[in-house]
Design an enzyme around this catalytic site. Structure first.
Site, PDB file in Angstrom:
ATOM      1  N   GLY A   1     -15.767   5.627  31.041  1.00  0.00           N
ATOM      2  CA  GLY A   1     -14.222   5.915  30.997  1.00  0.00           C
ATOM      3  C   GLY A   1     -13.570   5.830  29.277  1.00  0.00           C
ATOM      4  O   GLY A   1     -13.103   6.890  29.274  1.00  0.00           O
TER       5      GLY A   1
ATOM      6  N   THR B   1     -18.052   5.316  41.063  1.00  0.00           N
ATOM      7  CA  THR B   1     -16.824   5.692  41.161  1.00  0.00           C
ATOM      8  C   THR B   1     -16.814   7.177  42.077  1.00  0.00           C
ATOM      9  O   THR B   1     -17.708   7.709  42.273  1.00  0.00           O
ATOM     10  CB  THR B   1     -16.275   6.350  39.887  1.00  0.00           C
ATOM     11  OG1 THR B   1     -16.239   4.864  39.291  1.00  0.00           O
ATOM     12  CG2 THR B   1     -14.964   6.868  39.917  1.00  0.00           C
TER      13      THR B   1
ATOM     14  N   VAL C   1      -8.531  -0.903  31.128  1.00  0.00           N
ATOM     15  CA  VAL C   1      -8.141   0.302  31.817  1.00  0.00           C
ATOM     16  C   VAL C   1      -9.066   1.434  31.421  1.00  0.00           C
ATOM     17  O   VAL C   1      -9.225   1.670  30.326  1.00  0.00           O
ATOM     18  CB  VAL C   1      -6.771   0.819  31.534  1.00  0.00           C
ATOM     19  CG1 VAL C   1      -6.238   2.127  32.583  1.00  0.00           C
ATOM     20  CG2 VAL C   1      -5.754  -0.187  32.012  1.00  0.00           C
TER      21      VAL C   1
HETATM   22  N1  ASP Z   1     -15.048   5.846  34.734  1.00  0.00           N
HETATM   23  C1  ASP Z   1     -15.128   4.889  35.582  1.00  0.00           C
HETATM   24  C2  ASP Z   1     -14.507   3.877  34.427  1.00  0.00           C
HETATM   25  O1  ASP Z   1     -14.748   3.991  33.237  1.00  0.00           O
HETATM   26  C3  ASP Z   1     -16.459   4.513  35.886  1.00  0.00           C
HETATM   27  C4  ASP Z   1     -17.299   5.451  36.521  1.00  0.00           C
HETATM   28  O2  ASP Z   1     -16.710   6.661  36.762  1.00  0.00           O
HETATM   29  O3  ASP Z   1     -18.602   5.243  37.127  1.00  0.00           O
HETATM   30  O4  ASP Z   1     -13.727   3.127  34.735  1.00  0.00           O
END
Ligand code: ASP
Length: 358
Positions: free
Chosen positions: A274, A220, A249
């Protein structure tokens, strides 16, 4: 009355321009950094278990990708760009880089699709925009920016986000644009179907090897900026988690969890599991600790990342209203980079910086 103002403005304009051009101060301003001339930027490309045995060539590609994004941000800030523009442009570069889990190179869903999330927030007035589950937008961060500036809402989801995109000029692509073979392999591994032979004539980029063991949710991207006018902004963009179920989500499109910016405190972008970042309202909580207790950014971020989350959940990057930079994580590594007006410039993956200039 209006005509009178226009006449006065027209008469004064040449003087104003002359004074501005003549000002010997253009260089003076750089020599004597005033409070307001200060800027700071921090960015991340995901957190998780990043193997220290990472192939030298792959490591170089990640470092180059982060370095390229940081260099663009610094150049824009040196030239007086606004925080919000810097956040959007730097994230667009990262979205185009297939190494990161955002835009091209995004992870695949349980149904072998791509559902992208992004959000952006303006610390001046707490305005923001976000999209979740988009499938045909090349740069989700730009669509999020359109939501912020061109609608009275904050978050558009799935089909609604696509319909909103139709009303803007954002670039559209066929969903196959986001495909990379390595993300497909990650999905097959996550589903215990590693034996499937992929019939895909992927190009070299598409077949880049993994960076680490739990790369299912890694890569991300996010950026936090303090510009020379003292304004803060933050943004985050992601494909989410490998093998996620329909409509899942994460925190990235949620203001307060994945992204937050308030000129009184800080700008934050999160990365990691997340669900945990949502539960703990991580980005907002850091801002709130600063606001309610007077804590500095690193102190507040440490309280949340190391005090509230579980070890290995991930981390944040952020900048404060005073130009303090924080890159705090509780996973073995986080792809990250930061720079400020004092000349600090660094790119890191594990504890020690890989590129560092003071
Ligand atoms: N936080 C992101 C999610 O859960 C994934 C990530 O940060 O790698 O969609």
């Amino acid at each position: 009355m209006k005509t009178c103002y226009t006449l006065i403005t027209l008469c004064l304009l040449p003087f104003a321009l002359l004074t501005a051009c003549d000002r010997p101060g253009e260089t003076t301003m750089n020599e004597n950094q005033t409070e307001q001339a200060r800027y700071a930027i921090a960015l991340h490309g995901g957190a998780g278990v990043i193997s220290r045995d990472l192939d030298e060539e792959v490591r170089r590609q990640y470092v180059d990708g982060l370095d390229e994004a940081l260099a663009l941000g610094v150049e824009m800030l040196e030239n007086g760009a606004e925080a919000l523009d810097v956040v959007e442009q730097v994230i667009r570069i990262l979205e185009d880089n297939p190494l990161f889990n955002a835009g091209r190179g995004a992870v695949m869903t349980n149904e072998e699709k791509f559902e992208l999330d992004a959000s952006i927030m303006d610390g001046r007035d707490l305005s923001g925009g976000a999209v979740t589950g988009v499938t045909t937008v090349r740069h989700p961060i730009s669509l999020a920016r359109h939501v912020k500036s061109g609608s009275r809402h904050i978050l558009f989801a799935a089909e609604g986000a696509e319909r909103f995109a139709d009303e803007t000029g954002v670039e559209r692509v066929d969903p196959s644009y986001f495909y990379t073979e390595r993300r497909h392999r990650q999905l097959l591994r996550a589903q215990g179907r590693d034996e499937v032979i992929l019939d895909h004539s992927g190009d070299e980029e598409s077949m880049l090897p993994d960076a680490g063991a739990d790369s299912d949710k890694m890569g991300t991207v996010g950026v936090a900026v303090l510009d020379r006018n003292g304004n803060l902004a933050a943004g985050t963009s992601t494909g989410g988690m490998t093998n996620k179920r329909f409509g899942r989500v994460g925190d990235s499109p949620l203001l307060g969890a994945g992204t937050y910016a308030n000129n009184e405190t800080c700008a934050i972008s999160s990365t990691g599991t997340g669900e945990e970042f949502i539960r703990h309202a991580v980005a907002f909580q850091i801002s709130a600790i600063m606001e309610y207790t007077g804590a500095g950014l690193n102190e507040a971020a440490d309280q949340v990342i190391n005090g509230k989350l579980r070890e290995g959940d991930g981390g944040i990057i952020g900048v404060s209203h005073t130009g303090e930079i924080a890159m705090v994580f509780n996973s073995p590594g986080m792809f990250r980079a930061a720079a400020d007006a004092s000349g600090r410039y660094e790119v890191s993956i594990w504890d020690e910086p890989i590129i560092m200039r003071e």
